[in-house]
Design a protein around this motif. Structure first.
Motif, PDB file in Angstrom:
ATOM      1  N   THR A 170     -47.825   8.998 -57.204  1.00  0.00           N
ATOM      2  CA  THR A 170     -48.411  10.675 -56.898  1.00  0.00           C
ATOM      3  C   THR A 170     -49.699  10.896 -57.196  1.00  0.00           C
ATOM      4  N   ASP A 171     -50.463  10.351 -58.471  1.00  0.00           N
ATOM      5  CA  ASP A 171     -51.795  10.777 -58.502  1.00  0.00           C
ATOM      6  C   ASP A 171     -52.715   9.836 -57.530  1.00  0.00           C
ATOM      7  N   ALA A 172     -52.372   8.624 -57.431  1.00  0.00           N
ATOM      8  CA  ALA A 172     -53.354   7.824 -56.315  1.00  0.00           C
ATOM      9  C   ALA A 172     -53.228   8.409 -55.011  1.00  0.00           C
ATOM     10  N   TYR A 173     -51.997   9.023 -54.617  1.00  0.00           N
ATOM     11  CA  TYR A 173     -51.762   9.525 -53.232  1.00  0.00           C
ATOM     12  C   TYR A 173     -52.706  10.500 -52.948  1.00  0.00           C
ATOM     13  N   GLN A 174     -52.683  11.469 -53.844  1.00  0.00           N
ATOM     14  CA  GLN A 174     -53.361  12.667 -53.855  1.00  0.00           C
ATOM     15  C   GLN A 174     -54.619  12.700 -53.901  1.00  0.00           C
ATOM     16  N   GLU A 175     -55.383  11.733 -54.687  1.00  0.00           N
ATOM     17  CA  GLU A 175     -56.792  11.268 -54.670  1.00  0.00           C
ATOM     18  C   GLU A 175     -57.130  10.862 -53.362  1.00  0.00           C
ATOM     19  N   LEU A 176     -56.463   9.871 -52.918  1.00  0.00           N
ATOM     20  CA  LEU A 176     -56.720   9.344 -51.519  1.00  0.00           C
ATOM     21  C   LEU A 176     -56.749  10.175 -50.342  1.00  0.00           C
ATOM     22  N   GLU A 177     -55.896  11.097 -50.339  1.00  0.00           N
ATOM     23  CA  GLU A 177     -55.552  11.918 -49.570  1.00  0.00           C
ATOM     24  C   GLU A 177     -56.812  13.026 -49.527  1.00  0.00           C
ATOM     25  N   GLN A 178     -57.340  13.233 -50.544  1.00  0.00           N
ATOM     26  CA  GLN A 178     -58.731  14.156 -50.539  1.00  0.00           C
ATOM     27  C   GLN A 178     -59.789  13.436 -50.153  1.00  0.00           C
ATOM     28  N   LEU A 179     -59.869  12.269 -50.593  1.00  0.00           N
ATOM     29  CA  LEU A 179     -61.070  11.351 -49.933  1.00  0.00           C
ATOM     30  C   LEU A 179     -60.780  11.181 -48.634  1.00  0.00           C
ATOM     31  N   LEU A 180     -59.891  11.180 -47.979  1.00  0.00           N
ATOM     32  CA  LEU A 180     -59.510  10.778 -46.579  1.00  0.00           C
ATOM     33  C   LEU A 180     -60.273  12.087 -45.774  1.00  0.00           C
ATOM     34  N   ILE A 181     -60.285  13.194 -46.095  1.00  0.00           N
ATOM     35  CA  ILE A 181     -60.710  14.381 -45.454  1.00  0.00           C
ATOM     36  C   ILE A 181     -62.225  14.828 -46.178  1.00  0.00           C
ATOM     37  N   ARG A 182     -62.830  14.310 -46.899  1.00  0.00           N
ATOM     38  CA  ARG A 182     -64.075  14.297 -47.352  1.00  0.00           C
ATOM     39  C   ARG A 182     -65.219  13.536 -46.690  1.00  0.00           C
ATOM     40  N   PRO A 183     -66.508  13.814 -46.684  1.00  0.00           N
ATOM     41  CA  PRO A 183     -67.381  12.936 -45.984  1.00  0.00           C
ATOM     42  C   PRO A 183     -67.565  11.476 -46.570  1.00  0.00           C
ATOM     43  N   SER A 184     -67.757  10.743 -46.067  1.00  0.00           N
ATOM     44  CA  SER A 184     -67.829   9.345 -46.744  1.00  0.00           C
ATOM     45  C   SER A 184     -69.258   9.194 -47.007  1.00  0.00           C
ATOM     46  N   LEU A 185     -69.909   8.233 -47.811  1.00  0.00           N
ATOM     47  CA  LEU A 185     -70.941   7.995 -48.342  1.00  0.00           C
ATOM     48  C   LEU A 185     -72.019   7.894 -47.152  1.00  0.00           C
ATOM     49  N   TYR A 186     -71.353   7.399 -46.027  1.00  0.00           N
ATOM     50  CA  TYR A 186     -72.144   7.261 -44.809  1.00  0.00           C
ATOM     51  C   TYR A 186     -72.371   8.532 -44.034  1.00  0.00           C
ATOM     52  N   ASP A 187     -71.411   9.289 -44.100  1.00  0.00           N
ATOM     53  CA  ASP A 187     -71.446  10.715 -43.479  1.00  0.00           C
ATOM     54  C   ASP A 187     -72.362  11.382 -44.178  1.00  0.00           C
ATOM     55  N   GLU A 188     -72.716  11.392 -45.428  1.00  0.00           N
ATOM     56  CA  GLU A 188     -73.649  12.106 -46.091  1.00  0.00           C
ATOM     57  C   GLU A 188     -75.201  11.435 -45.913  1.00  0.00           C
ATOM     58  N   VAL A 189     -75.298  10.241 -45.572  1.00  0.00           N
ATOM     59  CA  VAL A 189     -76.555   9.536 -45.119  1.00  0.00           C
ATOM     60  C   VAL A 189     -76.861  10.152 -43.767  1.00  0.00           C
TER      61      VAL A 189
END
Length: 299
Positions: A170-189
């Protein structure tokens, strides 16, 4: 004078010389070194070594299974650190704080180099010895690594289907789910490129962040200007090269992983159900920062 005819003073000097030679390989405990940890935190306490070093539980009686476990456990620790550093790099870039971003990105590169070296150790495991305990692994596989998936999402290689593998955690799934919708490193660049006045397609600026990044001509054009005028855009130029360092080191790690698997199990399917080596080879075609490699062709 002794019975052997040697003066007592000379004999004492010889004994001192001999003791001096004997003690060269001995490091005495210094008086100020603390030894009483009854009421104070020790090295073991701080690092929770009782937990770390008792976490190896081979399922077989085979000698080499310990090697297999330790390599993968330590790799997960390095992956955890890489994820920790990349999150910080994203924050620094969001704040246009390039100096600290360069530092942590360089650290991530060295982590990948360390991870690559670990495959050299695992490659001492022969096919025959691995097969003695491979069935004991069941369906467990490195493909299920939450730490690895976190890095992929942070670097921009996103795939919602990959979340299925982590549903039981559950914990891993929820964190990955949040990272999925957040800008990646390259998006920020790329956002930084926009802030510096470069024209980037709206389709990239407003893209679906849950999808893997695809190469774009406007981004390539922006990087081409940066590389053609590195003095004018030095921070962006340096940032680009730091990203190339990461991908270079990451791909070397991927390649060494694939080659080590091929060396040990050939073209057998993976324990987690993948096609094994063929599946790992596909990852080598994935680029996190495609324009940064393509731009070299146009210089």
């Amino acid at each position: 004078m002794t019975s052997s005819g040697c003066p007592l003073g000379a004999q004492h000097a010889n004994n001192q010389t001999q003791n001096s030679k004997t003690n060269k390989n001995q490091r005495d405990l210094e008086d100020n070194i603390h030894t009483d940890f009854k009421d104070e935190m020790s090295y073991d306490d701080y690092l929770k070594l009782d937990q770390v070093l008792s976490a190896q539980h081979p399922l077989s009686t085979e000698h080499d299974e310990m090697l297999f476990i330790v390599i993968h456990q330590t790799s997960e620790l390095w992956l955890k650190l890489a994820g920790h550093e990349l999150l910080n790099a994203v924050e620094c870039i969001q704040e246009n704080n390039f100096g600290p971003a360069f530092k942590v990105i360089s650290r991530v590169k060295q982590i990948f180099i360390q991870l690559t070296q670990s495959w050299n150790i695992l490659s001492t495991l022969t096919p025959v010895d691995y097969l003695k305990f491979r069935d004991d692994l069941g369906r467990s596989s490195g493909f299920q690594s939450y730490g690895y998936r976190k890095l992929e999402f942070l670097l921009g290689n996103k795939n919602k289907d990959m979340l299925k593998v982590h549903q039981s955690n559950t914990d891993a799934y929820q964190e990955l789910e949040q990272l999925l919708i957040r800008p990646s490193l390259y998006d920020e660049v790329i956002s930084v490129l926009v802030k510096h006045g470069f024209t980037i397609d709206e389709a990239i600026i407003n893209r679906d962040l849950t999808l893997p990044y695809q190469s774009n001509q406007s981004v390539l054009n922006a990087w081409l200007k940066v590389y053609q005028q590195p003095e004018k855009y030095f921070e962006l130029y340096e940032l680009a090269e730091k990203l190339v360092d990461i991908e270079d080191a990451f791909q070397q790690w991927r390649f060494k992983h694939m080659y080590t698997v091929q060396r040990i199990i050939g073209y057998k399917h993976g324990t987690g159900g993948s096609s094994g080596v063929e599946f790992l080879k596909k990852a080598l075609d994935v680029s996190f920062f495609p324009e940064l490699f393509e731009v070299r062709t146009h210089l």
